[in-house]
Design an enzyme around this catalytic site. Structure first.
Site, mmCIF file in Angstrom:
data_model
loop_
_atom_site.group_PDB
_atom_site.id
_atom_site.type_symbol
_atom_site.label_atom_id
_atom_site.label_comp_id
_atom_site.label_asym_id
_atom_site.label_seq_id
_atom_site.Cartn_x
_atom_site.Cartn_y
_atom_site.Cartn_z
ATOM 1 N N LYS A 201 0.824 -1.211 0.000
ATOM 2 C CA LYS A 201 0.000 0.000 0.000
ATOM 3 C C LYS A 201 0.863 1.268 0.000
ATOM 4 O O LYS A 201 0.436 2.310 -0.486
ATOM 5 C CB LYS A 201 -0.926 0.028 1.231
ATOM 6 C CG LYS A 201 -1.843 -1.173 1.386
ATOM 7 C CD LYS A 201 -2.894 -1.251 0.301
ATOM 8 C CE LYS A 201 -4.034 -2.201 0.645
ATOM 9 N NZ LYS A 201 -3.648 -3.622 0.740
HETATM 10 C C1 LIG Z 1 -4.300 -4.730 0.286
HETATM 11 C C2 LIG Z 1 -3.498 -5.945 0.226
HETATM 12 C C3 LIG Z 1 -3.788 -6.961 -0.709
HETATM 13 C C4 LIG Z 1 -4.955 -6.875 -1.647
HETATM 14 O O1 LIG Z 1 -4.819 -5.868 -2.614
HETATM 15 P P1 LIG Z 1 -6.084 -5.305 -3.386
HETATM 16 O O2 LIG Z 1 -5.585 -4.165 -4.189
HETATM 17 O O3 LIG Z 1 -7.063 -4.886 -2.333
HETATM 18 O O4 LIG Z 1 -6.622 -6.426 -4.219
HETATM 19 C C5 LIG Z 1 -2.949 -8.069 -0.739
HETATM 20 N N1 LIG Z 1 -1.927 -8.197 0.120
HETATM 21 C C6 LIG Z 1 -1.630 -7.258 1.032
HETATM 22 C C7 LIG Z 1 -0.499 -7.474 1.956
HETATM 23 C C8 LIG Z 1 -2.400 -6.097 1.114
HETATM 24 O O5 LIG Z 1 -2.098 -5.163 2.031
#
Ligand SMILES: *Cc1c(COP(=O)(O)O)cnc(C)c1O
Length: 486
Positions: A111
């Site tokens: 993120k």
């Molecule tokens: C948010 C997240 C995901 C999923 O990603 P999306 O964009 O919501 O599909 C997968 N792994 C981790 C560690 C995340 O923080």
């Protein structure tokens, strides 16, 4: 370039307006009118470092920023203060696949790749659109968005942020990261409900006219840091182009551990920009709504919500899927989303089921046992340790590879550092040995096993005091917002 709502293509916005609003006024998501092609050859792009490549990709989507404005936002985000890897991201080869490590930012999850730049995009967008109100970021998190958004907006003048997270639905490290967040302008509230509840209620707050009017009257204006914001989607496209240009095979597969469908949608946009993608493998955990969707064309959230060791993928309503559905089903999208809200289910129209775009995707999933076994296997084979989310993707890819015999070069999005899920990871490697140990000991054990030093993000939260203790019911989100601001 203009963006329009997935539910009404007459509701348009410029890039900066779309970034500011987050979500379209009719509850739809903003999509670009057309997806631009890369305007430089891969040979040239391959020579660029991450920030320069980011500029080449982002300028095509955020075209109402001046080159100076965009370059400034990029250099404020992608630097060695915010990232502990000099290339921002990197590829690690293990067991015939490449892991694209996207967790070298401040909160050690992918993120950070988008949320480290979003505050700068938003501030510039506000200035451009002569917004004088304080921007209030409302965010629902399944674990990782919350901390990354808090870190991004911490002490940014003219903004404040409220994060809602499922009280019993995140990992201990994730929770501790959030509740220790400093910064006068940050608020963190646990809700008694799951991520889907939090996301639904936050969406409701965004579109609640009375609440918006009162907030505006008091000098505030809502925006979103959730992955529905194009200011998050666009920065995520960059690393797929980056990964491709570092390897340059004839064709490439991307495997993406998926929850809200934001990360894999960015991979799809990279394909539409010209990256020669063979397959996009959408990996789910036991909440495998998306797997079923890609198999049948039916989206059905009417099922038990399962808490797994990959909490950021514990999602039954994948918001960003609406953007793909809009490409497949066009002006029927609004109707389908209405059905989803009312009945929890919709089925793609027949012609949409046959669309080329859909064939690019392959759904896969991994159970808890398959995920754990994969962590152990890869550790024993290669000494490389995955977090549970990436392990879901890796296990799903192994299944895919066995079924299809597909030998295309494959990049697996590695979305979190194993340190964020130390207990689950070490438990997978040797449950008997680690299950009784304290967290602090486990960090040291993981350091020994992986040879990767304990990240700064972990050391910080071990010391920091808890600042946020509020908890509310899942229907009390609007009240909680009013309590802070009105
Ligand atoms: C948010 C997240 C995901 C999923 O990603 P999306 O964009 O919501 O599909 C997968 N792994 C981790 C560690 C995340 O923080």
């Amino acid at each position: 370039m203009l963006y329009h709502s997935t539910r009404n293509n007459k509701l348009t916005a410029t890039a900066s307006e779309a970034i500011l609003r987050g979500i379209a006024p009719d509850g739809g998501l903003y999509v670009p009118e057309n997806i631009p092609r890369l305007d430089k050859s891969f040979t040239r792009l391959a020579k660029l470092d991450y920030p320069h490549l980011a500029y080449e990709v982002m300028k095509l989507f955020i075209d109402d920023f001046t080159p100076m404005e965009l370059k400034k936002a990029i250099s404020s985000a992608y630097n060695d203060v915010n990232f502990d890897h000099s290339d921002i991201t990197c590829l690690v080869e293990a067991d015939d696949a490449y892991y694209l490590e996207l967790f070298h930012g401040r909160t050690i999850a992918f993120k950070d790749m988008a949320l480290s730049i979003l505050p700068y995009l938003m501030k510039t967008a506000a200035k451009k659109n002569k917004v004088n109100e304080e921007i209030v970021i409302l965010t629902a998190t399944s674990g990782d968005t919350g901390k990354a958004a808090l870190a991004g907006f911490d002490s940014v003048p003219g903004t404040s942020i409220v994060v809602f997270y499922p009280k019993d639905g995140v990992s201990p490290v994730q929770e501790r990261q959030m509740v220790t967040q400093a910064g006068e302008n940050t608020h963190v509230i646990g809700i008694r409900g799951n991520f889907d509840d939090a996301q639904r209620e936050v969406k409701r707050a965004f579109t609640d006219e009375a609440l918006n009017r009162r907030m505006n009257g008091a000098g505030y204006r809502f925006s979103s840091a959730n992955s529905i914001n194009i200011g998050r989607l666009v920065p995520q496209i960059v690393y797929y182009v980056y990964a491709y240009t570092r390897l340059m095979p004839k064709e490439i597969n991307f495997v993406v551990p998926t929850g809200n469908f934001g990360n894999i949608l960015a991979a799809y946009y990279a394909y539409r920009m010209g990256v020669p993608v063979h397959k996009l493998i959408c990996a789910s955990n036991e909440n495998k709504v998306l797997y079923d969707f890609f198999e049948t064309g039916v989206y059905d959230r009417n099922r038990d919500f399962i808490l797994t060791s990959s909490p950021s993928m514990d999602i039954l309503i994948s918001s960003n899927l609406e953007r793909l559905v809009a490409e497949l089903a066009g002006d029927k999208t609004g109707k389908l989303m209405e059905q989803l809200a009312k009945t929890g289910r919709y089925e793609l129209p027949d012609n949409a089921k046959k669309a080329e775009a859909l064939k690019l995707f392959k759904g896969e999933f991994a159970t808890e046992d398959e995920m754990s076994a994969r962590i152990k296997e890869l550790y024993e084979k290669e000494g490389y340790i995955l977090d549970p989310h990436t392990a879901v993707a890796s296990a799903a890819y192994e299944k895919y590879r066995k079924q299809t015999g597909d030998e295309t070069m494959t990049v697996i999005a590695s979305t979190a550092s194993p340190y964020k899920f130390t207990r689950a990871v070490l438990g997978a490697i040797d449950h008997g040995k680690y299950s009784k140990k304290k967290d602090a000991e486990l960090f040291k054990d993981l350091e020994k096993l992986s040879g990767v030093p304990i990240p700064r993000a972990i050391e910080d939260i071990m010391k920091a005091p808890v600042k946020h203790k509020e908890v509310c019911g899942k229907d009390e989100i609007i009240e909680a917002i009013e309590k802070i601001y009105l």
